[in-house]
Write a protein that holds these residues in place. Sequence first.
Motif, short mmCIF file in Angstrom:
data_model
loop_
_atom_site.label_atom_id
_atom_site.label_comp_id
_atom_site.label_asym_id
_atom_site.label_seq_id
_atom_site.Cartn_x
_atom_site.Cartn_y
_atom_site.Cartn_z
N VAL A 167 -41.56 -6.07 15.06
CA VAL A 167 -41.50 -7.28 14.22
C VAL A 167 -40.06 -7.76 14.07
N GLU A 168 -39.90 -9.04 14.20
CA GLU A 168 -38.58 -9.61 13.92
C GLU A 168 -38.33 -9.57 12.41
N CYS A 169 -37.10 -9.36 12.00
CA CYS A 169 -36.85 -9.28 10.56
C CYS A 169 -35.83 -10.32 10.09
N THR A 170 -35.76 -11.44 10.81
CA THR A 170 -34.93 -12.54 10.33
C THR A 170 -35.75 -13.47 9.42
N HIS A 171 -37.04 -13.62 9.76
CA HIS A 171 -37.88 -14.56 8.99
C HIS A 171 -39.00 -13.84 8.23
N ILE A 172 -38.96 -12.50 8.25
CA ILE A 172 -40.04 -11.68 7.65
C ILE A 172 -39.41 -10.63 6.74
N GLY A 173 -39.97 -10.41 5.56
CA GLY A 173 -39.49 -9.37 4.66
C GLY A 173 -39.98 -8.00 5.11
N ILE A 174 -39.12 -6.99 4.99
CA ILE A 174 -39.47 -5.63 5.45
C ILE A 174 -40.71 -5.12 4.69
N GLU A 175 -40.69 -5.23 3.37
CA GLU A 175 -41.81 -4.69 2.59
C GLU A 175 -43.09 -5.45 2.86
N ASP A 176 -43.01 -6.77 3.03
CA ASP A 176 -44.20 -7.57 3.34
C ASP A 176 -44.83 -7.08 4.66
N ALA A 177 -43.98 -6.85 5.66
CA ALA A 177 -44.50 -6.42 6.96
C ALA A 177 -45.12 -5.03 6.87
N LEU A 178 -44.48 -4.14 6.11
CA LEU A 178 -45.02 -2.78 6.00
C LEU A 178 -46.34 -2.79 5.23
N ASN A 179 -46.43 -3.63 4.23
CA ASN A 179 -47.70 -3.77 3.48
C ASN A 179 -48.83 -4.18 4.42
N ASP A 184 -29.67 -3.96 6.15
CA ASP A 184 -29.56 -2.51 5.98
C ASP A 184 -30.55 -1.87 6.96
N THR A 185 -30.05 -1.15 7.96
CA THR A 185 -30.92 -0.61 9.01
C THR A 185 -31.22 0.88 8.82
N THR A 186 -31.10 1.36 7.58
CA THR A 186 -31.49 2.75 7.32
C THR A 186 -33.02 2.81 7.31
N ASN A 187 -33.58 3.81 8.01
CA ASN A 187 -35.04 3.97 7.99
C ASN A 187 -35.51 4.15 6.55
N ARG A 188 -36.60 3.50 6.19
CA ARG A 188 -37.14 3.69 4.84
C ARG A 188 -38.66 3.56 4.87
N SER A 189 -39.31 4.21 3.91
CA SER A 189 -40.78 4.21 3.90
C SER A 189 -41.31 3.38 2.76
N PHE A 190 -42.48 2.81 3.01
CA PHE A 190 -43.14 1.97 2.01
C PHE A 190 -44.62 1.99 2.37
N GLU A 191 -45.46 2.19 1.39
CA GLU A 191 -46.91 2.26 1.63
C GLU A 191 -47.25 3.30 2.70
N GLY A 192 -46.45 4.37 2.76
CA GLY A 192 -46.75 5.45 3.71
C GLY A 192 -46.34 5.15 5.14
N ILE A 193 -45.68 4.03 5.37
CA ILE A 193 -45.22 3.70 6.74
C ILE A 193 -43.70 3.61 6.74
N THR A 194 -43.10 4.15 7.79
CA THR A 194 -41.64 4.12 7.88
C THR A 194 -41.19 2.87 8.62
N ALA A 195 -40.20 2.21 8.06
CA ALA A 195 -39.58 1.09 8.76
C ALA A 195 -38.48 1.66 9.65
N GLU A 196 -38.64 1.46 10.96
CA GLU A 196 -37.57 1.86 11.89
C GLU A 196 -36.88 0.59 12.36
N PHE A 197 -35.61 0.71 12.68
CA PHE A 197 -34.84 -0.46 13.12
C PHE A 197 -34.35 -0.23 14.55
N ALA A 198 -34.63 -1.18 15.43
CA ALA A 198 -34.29 -1.02 16.83
C ALA A 198 -32.79 -1.15 17.05
#
Length: 246
Positions: A192-204, A224-238
């Motif tokens: 997912v691109e994260c310029t036009h999308i919120g990280i938490e919205d995408a993980l939800n 901030d490209t630190t891996n973080r989890s939300f709703e049990g899914i980890t956000a990874e940054f390429a």
Amino acid sequence: MKITFIGTASGLSVTDRAHASLYIEGGGSRILIDCGEGALRSLLMQNIDPNDISAIVISHTHPDHCAGIPTLMQYMHLTEREKPLNIYLPQGVSSAFRKYFDQLYLLNEKLTFDYRMNDYTEGLFWRGDNLSIEAVPNLHLEHYIEYVERYRISAASFSFIFVEGDNSIYYSADLKGMVDLKPPSRAELMIVECTHIGIEDALNLAADKRIKRVIFTHIPPEMDTTNRSFEGITAEFAYDGMEVIV
Ligand SMILES: [Zn+2]
């Protein structure tokens, strides 16, 4: 499928990321998805032979997604590529690109290889031995619609679903916003691109759709490209050179 992130920058150029580009190997095919500026250099830095690429697919024609094609083709010519190259462009773009490429002296009759520009539109448009690509239209370029007739341009923009056997990968490319984020349920991977999308919205949404893995790309410098989890899914940054096997 193996995915290598070739360029992970947003539309704003930075020193440590090339512009948008993904390299997909699967089912005997090697395809470059988007080819932003810096893609060629990044391919070489990842030890990928650009002449292995059989097709280039462009999601939309903002420069950060397609400006790397002419230099890549010049490299192919200078290294005496022989096998044909297919370039897939959103419907309505190829005749303008053909004129532009002719003026860059990328003339089919002068190059060491043949290239072909193909228009694609919504739905399944590419099928290899065991890999298929489906285009899903999005509204990223909606704000250009009023200029389409005046400038005789296209405002088509697409996301993609890659399918190999039972595995599917969704790549958003650039979106207008959450309204466009439409991964298939239970996809193995959502990029997912994260310029036009919120990280938490995408993980939800990924949690709702039971997506197994989420990797963000098209990363603005301030992110901030630190891996973080939300709703049990980890956000990874390429990052440029990141490899993922699905
Ligand atoms: Zn972009």
